[in-house]
Design a protein around this motif. Sequence first.
Motif, PDB file in Angstrom:
ATOM      1  N   THR A 171      10.892  -0.367   8.177  1.00 31.36           N
ATOM      2  CA  THR A 171       9.993   0.772   8.027  1.00 31.36           C
ATOM      3  C   THR A 171       8.685   0.340   7.382  1.00 31.36           C
ATOM      4  N   HIS A 172       8.792  -0.392   6.285  1.00 29.73           N
ATOM      5  CA  HIS A 172       7.587  -0.843   5.595  1.00 29.73           C
ATOM      6  C   HIS A 172       6.803  -1.837   6.445  1.00 29.73           C
ATOM      7  N   LEU A 188       4.805   0.272   8.736  1.00 31.46           N
ATOM      8  CA  LEU A 188       3.711   0.915   8.004  1.00 31.46           C
ATOM      9  C   LEU A 188       2.580  -0.080   7.736  1.00 31.46           C
ATOM     10  N   PHE A 237       0.672  -0.728  10.956  1.00 29.39           N
ATOM     11  CA  PHE A 237      -0.146   0.431  11.313  1.00 29.39           C
ATOM     12  C   PHE A 237      -1.359   0.549  10.400  1.00 29.39           C
ATOM     13  N   SER A 238      -1.124   0.508   9.087  1.00 32.89           N
ATOM     14  CA  SER A 238      -2.230   0.692   8.152  1.00 32.89           C
ATOM     15  C   SER A 238      -3.222  -0.470   8.214  1.00 32.89           C
ATOM     16  N   ARG A 290      -5.365   0.630  11.413  1.00 29.30           N
ATOM     17  CA  ARG A 290      -5.765   2.036  11.618  1.00 29.30           C
ATOM     18  C   ARG A 290      -7.251   2.267  11.380  1.00 29.30           C
ATOM     19  N   ALA A 343       3.775  -1.223  15.853  1.00 27.39           N
ATOM     20  CA  ALA A 343       4.312  -0.537  14.676  1.00 27.39           C
ATOM     21  C   ALA A 343       5.467   0.381  15.077  1.00 27.39           C
ATOM     22  N   PHE A 390       9.455   0.778  13.810  1.00 26.96           N
ATOM     23  CA  PHE A 390      10.024   2.070  13.423  1.00 26.96           C
ATOM     24  C   PHE A 390      11.266   2.401  14.258  1.00 26.96           C
ATOM     25  N   ASN A 435      10.508   8.696   4.934  1.00 27.08           N
ATOM     26  CA  ASN A 435       9.379   7.774   4.905  1.00 27.08           C
ATOM     27  C   ASN A 435       9.149   7.151   6.278  1.00 27.08           C
ATOM     28  N   GLU A 485       7.673   9.804   8.627  1.00 33.12           N
ATOM     29  CA  GLU A 485       6.254  10.013   8.328  1.00 33.12           C
ATOM     30  C   GLU A 485       5.411   8.968   9.072  1.00 33.12           C
ATOM     31  N   GLY A 486       5.871   7.718   9.038  1.00 33.33           N
ATOM     32  CA  GLY A 486       5.145   6.668   9.733  1.00 33.33           C
ATOM     33  C   GLY A 486       5.110   6.894  11.232  1.00 33.33           C
ATOM     34  N   GLU A 499       2.642   9.663  12.063  1.00 34.02           N
ATOM     35  CA  GLU A 499       1.252   9.243  11.922  1.00 34.02           C
ATOM     36  C   GLU A 499       0.803   8.379  13.099  1.00 34.02           C
TER      37      GLU A 499
END
Length: 256
Positions: free
Chosen positions: A97-98, A101, A104-105, A108, A125, A129, A149, A152-153, A156
């Motif tokens: 998951t992280h 994230l 993605f971040s 982004r 990403a 997930f 969590n 949420e990713g 997004e």
Amino acid sequence: LARMQVKDGEARAAKEMLEKAEELIQPFRDAVSDTYEEETDAAAELPPDLNWAHLQTEMGAALCGMSCQDAAIRKFEQALEVFEKSDDRRGEANALTHFGLAKFSGVRDREGMAEDELRGAFHQALDYFDRAKDIYDQDIGVDTADMINLLEGVAEVHEALGERGQAIKIRERIVQSSNAIQGPQHVSTGDAMARLAELLYSSDRFQAAADQFQRAIDVFEAMIKVRPTATLRERVAANQKMKRKADLKCRMGQSS
């Protein structure tokens, strides 16, 4: 304590605390073999290698909060290797998951990326997930805070890809999961409702958005009666403002 600091946006303080924890655990990690006997007492602590891997995941999350995505990804890679060897499915899902994230971040808000390259990074990403979600669905089987969590990713990324229908479905599940885990009168549940309402509003589903904003308002106002804070009052005011906009858009649509 470090995990709380990450959630509060104090990534640098969390990183320093995690570095101290890593220093403490390293001698134990050096002292044990790479294998961990199944006969070990079930009540014993996690084997040091797993403790270390969980620390790497937390450290990576802190690094992400500091916009150090490349360094964070290296931490997640190290953690994943241990989790996969140890068959720690929950740890593996959390690290994946992280990982997603961070991927993605990391792209982004990057300027100058070609559209195809950006979409490819978003889908990469999503692949992380999806791997994490498969573990939750097949092996863990219950909603957890880590699962929220993850969702949420996913939401997004779908929003960034312009796939609002998919994002709405995911955010509806987040509301359900938060309600089941945290309860109906919890700030996380209210926030989940508000984010779903914002997405519904941006998708021109104004009546559904207004209804969801009202649910979020009800949650925050109920919490204010128990624990009055400026932050909760700000949330109520913001959601009331958006609800008025949604109501107005809905009436305008009906009149036309």
